[in-house]
Design an enzyme around this catalytic site. Structure first.
Site, short mmCIF file in Angstrom:
data_model
loop_
_atom_site.label_atom_id
_atom_site.label_comp_id
_atom_site.label_asym_id
_atom_site.label_seq_id
_atom_site.Cartn_x
_atom_site.Cartn_y
_atom_site.Cartn_z
N HIS A 147 0.85 -1.21 0.00
CA HIS A 147 0.00 0.00 0.00
C HIS A 147 0.87 1.25 0.00
CE1 HIS A 147 0.55 0.87 4.38
NE2 HIS A 147 0.53 -0.45 4.52
N ASP A 159 -0.38 4.43 0.80
CA ASP A 159 -0.77 5.43 1.79
C ASP A 159 -0.02 5.16 3.09
OD1 ASP A 159 -2.47 3.04 2.13
OD2 ASP A 159 -3.39 4.18 3.76
N ASP A 182 6.80 1.08 6.16
CA ASP A 182 5.39 0.71 6.08
C ASP A 182 4.63 1.71 5.23
OD1 ASP A 182 2.89 -0.38 6.59
OD2 ASP A 182 2.73 0.47 8.59
N GLU A 224 -5.03 1.61 3.08
CA GLU A 224 -4.86 0.57 4.10
C GLU A 224 -4.75 1.16 5.49
OE1 GLU A 224 -2.99 -2.37 6.72
OE2 GLU A 224 -2.22 -0.40 6.17
N GLU A 225 -4.02 2.25 5.63
CA GLU A 225 -3.83 2.84 6.96
C GLU A 225 -5.10 3.51 7.48
OE1 GLU A 225 -1.51 1.93 8.57
OE2 GLU A 225 0.39 1.89 7.50
N HIS A 273 4.30 3.16 12.26
CA HIS A 273 3.22 3.94 12.87
C HIS A 273 3.73 4.89 13.96
CE1 HIS A 273 -0.39 1.16 11.67
NE2 HIS A 273 0.56 1.19 10.74
#
Length: 484
Positions: free
Chosen positions: A117, A119, A150, A184-185, A449
């Site tokens: 992903h 995003d 990520d 996704e996030e 994150h």
């Protein structure tokens, strides 16, 4: 984190060491990955510079730029069939832009779908970052920046592996589909309708989800289990309206106190989840030293760890329940009042084999049965996602374990992940015969994150090689290939 794997070395049903032909191709692919690595890294840095966040409260323009940049990367890699697609959300606004590119399979050849992903998570408090979050910075063998690990590194690993195989092998018969999601996030709110609308376009025999972590720096892993997830709110009501705590306090307890007592029943004295009917096992293939877990989770000295069984099973194969939100007045504005109601949000991670609907029902039954002092309890179910377990005997899993070990030079480890990737259940439901592999470029120090997210560049290079090996073997032997 530097845990030591305790699993038996994986045997992918092939020779313990590769033959001359395999060794030669491994060397050729490694050389191809090395030749293009500076370019791969430069392009990753360019992606990190685009703050594409799919949350509704953020400007959508950078997210669109992120999709455009990924589209150009795929075209530069020689893909002609590249599309940017989106489905509307329930409120009518567009979902995150997904980029899909395809190279159709030759007759009799399988198709592999490569997922990542583009995003990213919001940066959070920028004061906690040692570098600017959207400026990729190399330091001590790592690349720092939001999305560096990520999951923009997942995108570049897929593209670079494909480019390396194309350079070494030439024209591929293997079908390859790239699917780079753009929300996704934000919880993948349109993932299911997107799959349904593009079911034939995304059809594949093997799916590689590059959105997980390796065991540690220098030791690769195939993620073979993911916990599922259910969440919701628990509200306690005890009065019709707020009253003076001095005039009425004593005979009746306030709602925050009663809610706290109810929350306390969710775990036993050892810290195990105390809700009847939940699946829990203690059969993790590797263990994690307590000292390493404490360091990684920043557990304060003197705090006793919760639960029983191995640390790995508590993280991967047992349920874990957290209170992630609590509605009550802030301390700075608190008054001497008995509050009539209080509400908390729970998040329950589910062990593999657990049905989310059954887990949600179990939580509801528990809180209603444990209502303290006869208080009114209102249980409101929230989101849910299925757990996942890989068939480690499948040809794709055996091939992946071989390729990871070959690229790193040490046996790969089968690990679980305590987190959840709910959309995998959608993939399995729509494509029941597909073989899904969950790989990744992160490591326990990546801090996805969080502030100071980073990517280990040595393992990033090895992850590209591992995927290139998989693609090359699938191209030459299809799903019947014997690794090594």
């Amino acid at each position: 984190m530097t845990p030591s794997p305790t699993a038996t070395p994986h045997d992918p049903q092939g020779p313990s060491s590769p033959g001359p032909e395999t060794t030669g191709q491994t060397d050729q692919l490694r050389a191809a990955v090395d030749r293009s690595f500076d370019q791969t890294l430069r392009r990753l840095k360019e992606l990190v510079a685009i703050p594409g966040i799919a949350w509704p409260s953020f400007d959508r323009a950078p997210l669109e730029r992120s999709a455009e940049a990924v589209t150009e990367l795929l075209r530069d890699a020689g893909l002609d069939e590249v599309q940017t697609l989106a489905c509307p959300k329930p409120d009518g606004t567009p979902g995150g832009p997904a980029v899909v590119a395809r190279r159709p399979a030759a007759p009799g050849k399988p198709t592999i779908l490569l997922y990542a992903h583009h995003d990213v998570q919001p940066p959070g408090d920028e004061a906690l970052w040692e570098t600017r979050p959207f400026t990729a910075v190399e330091k001590d063998g790592r690349l720092y920046g939001r999305g560096a690990a990520d999951d923009k590194a997942g995108i570049m690993a897929h593209i670079a592996a494909y480019a390396a195989v194309s350079e070494v092998v030439g024209e591929l018969g293997l079908g390859v589909t790239f699917f780079f999601e753009g929300e996704e996030e934000a919880g993948s709110p349109t993932f299911r309708p997107f799959l349904e609308a593009n079911r034939e376009l995304l059809q594949a025999d093997v799916i590689v989800v590059a959105d997980s972590s390796n065991w540690k720096v220098g030791v690769p892993a195939l993620t073979t289990s993911l916990r599922g997830l259910v969440d919701g709110t628990i509200e306690v009501q005890v009065l019709d309206h707020a009253v003076h705590s001095g005039m009425y306090g004593g005979p009746v307890l306030d709602a925050p106190t009663l809610l706290s007592r109810l929350i306390a029943t969710l775990h036993d004295d050892d810290g195990n989840v105390a809700i009847d009917g939940l699946v829990a096992t203690d059969n993790a293939a590797v263990d994690l030293p307590e000292a390493d877990y404490r360091a990684d989770a920043s557990v304060l000295d003197g705090v006793r760890l919760a639960g029983t069984g191995s640390i790995a099973s508590r993280l991967w194969t047992k349920p874990a329940l957290s209170i992630i939100g609590f509605d009550a007045p802030a301390v700075d504005v608190a008054s001497n009042t008995l509050l009539p109601r209080a509400r908390a949000k729970f998040s329950l991670r589910l062990a593999p084999g657990q049905d989310p609907a059954a887990a949600m029902d179990a939580v509801g039954r528990h809180v209603e049965a444990k209502a303290p002092f006869g208080a009114k309890v209102i249980f409101t179910p929230g989101e849910s996602g299925n757990p996942f377990q890989t068939d480690t005997a499948s040809p794709a899993a055996r091939l992946a374990m071989w390729a990871l070990g070959e690229a790193w030079g040490v046996p790969a480890v089968e690990t679980g992940i305590g987190g959840s990737i709910p959309f995998i259940a959608d993939l399995l439901e729509l494509y029941p015969d597909v073989q899904i592999l969950v790989t990744g470029v992160e490591d326990p120090d990546s801090r996805a994150h969080s502030a100071n997210e980073s990517l280990h560049l040595g393992d990033f290079r090895r992850a590209i090689l591992a995927e290139a090996l998989m693609l090359a073997r699938l191209n030459s032997g299809g799903l019947d290939v014997q690794p090594g």
